[in-house]
Scaffold this motif. Structure first.
Motif, PDB file in Angstrom:
ATOM      1  N   SER A  37      -5.092  26.738 -27.119  1.00  0.00           N
ATOM      2  CA  SER A  37      -4.797  26.135 -28.428  1.00  0.00           C
ATOM      3  C   SER A  37      -5.782  26.632 -29.692  1.00  0.00           C
ATOM      4  N   ILE A  38      -6.280  27.890 -29.294  1.00  0.00           N
ATOM      5  CA  ILE A  38      -7.243  28.569 -30.174  1.00  0.00           C
ATOM      6  C   ILE A  38      -6.542  28.894 -31.741  1.00  0.00           C
ATOM      7  N   GLY A  39      -5.242  29.299 -31.602  1.00  0.00           N
ATOM      8  CA  GLY A  39      -4.432  29.452 -32.653  1.00  0.00           C
ATOM      9  C   GLY A  39      -4.530  28.179 -33.548  1.00  0.00           C
ATOM     10  N   VAL A  40      -3.996  26.981 -32.748  1.00  0.00           N
ATOM     11  CA  VAL A  40      -3.933  25.723 -33.837  1.00  0.00           C
ATOM     12  C   VAL A  40      -5.140  25.300 -34.238  1.00  0.00           C
ATOM     13  N   LYS A  41      -6.346  25.530 -33.403  1.00  0.00           N
ATOM     14  CA  LYS A  41      -7.784  25.099 -34.120  1.00  0.00           C
ATOM     15  C   LYS A  41      -8.165  26.032 -35.060  1.00  0.00           C
ATOM     16  N   LEU A  42      -7.912  27.082 -35.343  1.00  0.00           N
ATOM     17  CA  LEU A  42      -7.963  28.108 -36.402  1.00  0.00           C
ATOM     18  C   LEU A  42      -7.485  27.692 -37.722  1.00  0.00           C
ATOM     19  N   ALA A  43      -6.053  27.536 -37.358  1.00  0.00           N
ATOM     20  CA  ALA A  43      -5.354  26.906 -38.416  1.00  0.00           C
ATOM     21  C   ALA A  43      -5.822  25.740 -39.313  1.00  0.00           C
ATOM     22  N   ARG A  44      -6.080  24.892 -38.271  1.00  0.00           N
ATOM     23  CA  ARG A  44      -6.748  23.607 -38.666  1.00  0.00           C
ATOM     24  C   ARG A  44      -8.007  23.794 -39.281  1.00  0.00           C
ATOM     25  N   ARG A  45      -8.899  24.603 -38.942  1.00  0.00           N
ATOM     26  CA  ARG A  45     -10.101  24.783 -39.598  1.00  0.00           C
ATOM     27  C   ARG A  45     -10.199  25.506 -40.939  1.00  0.00           C
ATOM     28  N   ALA A  46      -9.192  26.387 -40.929  1.00  0.00           N
ATOM     29  CA  ALA A  46      -9.160  27.352 -42.223  1.00  0.00           C
ATOM     30  C   ALA A  46      -8.322  26.298 -43.508  1.00  0.00           C
ATOM     31  N   GLY A  47      -7.392  25.515 -42.787  1.00  0.00           N
ATOM     32  CA  GLY A  47      -6.548  24.586 -43.719  1.00  0.00           C
ATOM     33  C   GLY A  47      -5.313  25.638 -44.119  1.00  0.00           C
ATOM     34  N   VAL A  48      -4.813  26.361 -43.028  1.00  0.00           N
ATOM     35  CA  VAL A  48      -3.365  27.088 -43.375  1.00  0.00           C
ATOM     36  C   VAL A  48      -2.564  26.714 -42.623  1.00  0.00           C
ATOM     37  N   GLY A  76      -5.361  16.159 -37.508  1.00  0.00           N
ATOM     38  CA  GLY A  76      -6.190  15.460 -36.299  1.00  0.00           C
ATOM     39  C   GLY A  76      -6.573  16.533 -35.281  1.00  0.00           C
ATOM     40  N   ARG A  77      -6.506  16.390 -34.163  1.00  0.00           N
ATOM     41  CA  ARG A  77      -6.702  17.433 -33.155  1.00  0.00           C
ATOM     42  C   ARG A  77      -5.779  18.585 -32.932  1.00  0.00           C
ATOM     43  N   GLY A  78      -4.715  18.322 -33.577  1.00  0.00           N
ATOM     44  CA  GLY A  78      -3.712  19.560 -33.317  1.00  0.00           C
ATOM     45  C   GLY A  78      -2.973  19.426 -31.999  1.00  0.00           C
ATOM     46  N   THR A  79      -3.140  18.553 -31.440  1.00  0.00           N
ATOM     47  CA  THR A  79      -2.276  18.119 -30.297  1.00  0.00           C
ATOM     48  C   THR A  79      -0.736  18.115 -30.353  1.00  0.00           C
ATOM     49  N   GLU A  80      -0.020  17.629 -31.320  1.00  0.00           N
ATOM     50  CA  GLU A  80       1.106  17.306 -31.442  1.00  0.00           C
ATOM     51  C   GLU A  80       1.599  18.972 -31.846  1.00  0.00           C
ATOM     52  N   GLU A  81       0.977  19.528 -32.699  1.00  0.00           N
ATOM     53  CA  GLU A  81       1.379  20.851 -33.334  1.00  0.00           C
ATOM     54  C   GLU A  81       1.296  21.823 -31.939  1.00  0.00           C
ATOM     55  N   GLN A  82       0.352  21.738 -31.206  1.00  0.00           N
ATOM     56  CA  GLN A  82       0.212  22.647 -30.035  1.00  0.00           C
ATOM     57  C   GLN A  82       1.556  22.355 -29.174  1.00  0.00           C
ATOM     58  N   GLN A  83       1.968  21.029 -28.745  1.00  0.00           N
ATOM     59  CA  GLN A  83       3.289  20.795 -28.073  1.00  0.00           C
ATOM     60  C   GLN A  83       4.257  21.357 -28.588  1.00  0.00           C
ATOM     61  N   HIS A  84       4.317  21.333 -30.142  1.00  0.00           N
ATOM     62  CA  HIS A  84       5.516  21.743 -30.820  1.00  0.00           C
ATOM     63  C   HIS A  84       5.872  23.272 -30.673  1.00  0.00           C
ATOM     64  N   VAL A  85       4.549  24.062 -30.908  1.00  0.00           N
ATOM     65  CA  VAL A  85       4.711  25.414 -30.346  1.00  0.00           C
ATOM     66  C   VAL A  85       5.043  25.979 -29.251  1.00  0.00           C
TER      67      VAL A  85
END
Length: 276
Positions: free
Chosen positions: A189-200, A243-252
């Motif tokens: 989930s490193i891409g999801v975490k980066l998007a969350r941290r950078a706010g993009v 949040g933690r990006g769990t739903e977004e990771q699942q969506h991807v």
């Protein structure tokens, strides 16, 4: 100045399909030979420009389109959907997709770069590959080890945020190996975490590119070209990571797996059952 790809002349509602063309006798009987006869000069020319500091964003997009045309002249048919989602985005984003062959690394810039500046997250071996290393280094990629997850995470968060702040979007392939199917446990989930941290925004990409095969020889990326296998690419709608990006990771993962199944590649468990 940004280059307008000739493929966009045939775009309709953010989609592209290879136009019908008459193939040469060589392309019909020896598609690999036809492709590499056109591709290798493109690669050498691009590397030469990169070594002299002349390989900019515009030339990257142009050479990527040249690679696409080389594939199409060898009989490979491409279908790309969802580019309207990319065009509508204001500002940078993180693209997260599956990685099946070298094709997506070479062809995606021709579609995405004219819409927004991009670079890749790549493993160290790619910037050491003969000839191609000059091209890849000129694109200011983020280089990760694939062997030290902690160090790779720090590199991604620091360098990724810097690229995004420079208005350059990132294409991330989270799986450590190129496969036809998705292993959810290996798709980090490193891409999801980066998007969350950078706010993009986060944009999923599904790819089927096994028409460009691999080999066990010196440069394994330059395998057989099989025009009977269609190349498919789909860009999803941008996601806002919360949040933690769990739903977004699942969506991807659902997006990629769903498209692969639609394109004839079953989910991992079904694939294993069929190939046993």
């Amino acid at each position: 100045m940004q280059v307008k790809p000739d493929s966009y002349l045939e775009l309709e509602h953010g989609t592209y399909s290879t136009p019908t063309r008459r193939l040469s006798l060589v392309a019909r009987w020896l598609p690999s030979l036809r492709h590499y006869a056109a591709f290798l000069p493109i690669l050498v020319r691009s590397a030469r420009m990169a070594k002299h500091g002349l390989y900019d964003d515009e030339r990257w997009a142009e050479s990527s389109q040249d690679v696409r045309r080389a594939l199409e002249c060898a009989g490979v048919k491409l279908s790309v959907a969802g580019l309207d989602h990319v065009a509508a985005l204001d500002g940078p984003c993180v693209f997260v997709g599956n990685h099946m062959s070298v094709l997506e690394t070479l062809v995606l810039p021709g579609f995405v770069q004219p819409l927004k500046p991009i670079t890749f997250v790549v493993k160290q071996s790619l910037i050491r590959t003969p000839v191609f290393k000059h091209v890849m280094r000129s694109r200011d990629p983020i280089v990760v080890t694939r062997t030290d997850p902690r160090a790779d995470f720090k590199t991604m968060m620091h360098e990724g945020k810097r690229r995004l702040e420079q208005n350059r979007s990132l294409i991330v392939f989270p799986q450590t190996t190129r496969t036809r199917t998705i292993d959810r446990e290996q798709f980090n989930s490193i891409g999801v975490k980066l998007a969350r941290r950078a706010g993009v925004p986060l944009v999923p990409i599904a790819v089927r590119s096994d028409a460009w095969g691999m080999t066990k020889f010196f440069i394994k990326d330059f395998g057989r070209i099989d025009p009977s296998i269609p190349v498919n690419v789909a860009f999803g709608e941008p996601l806002t990571v919360s949040g933690r990006g769990t739903e977004e990771q699942q969506h991807v993962l659902d997006f990629i797996e769903g498209h692969l199944e639609r394109w004839g590649i079953p989910p991992l468990q079904e694939f294993k059952a069929v190939t046993r």
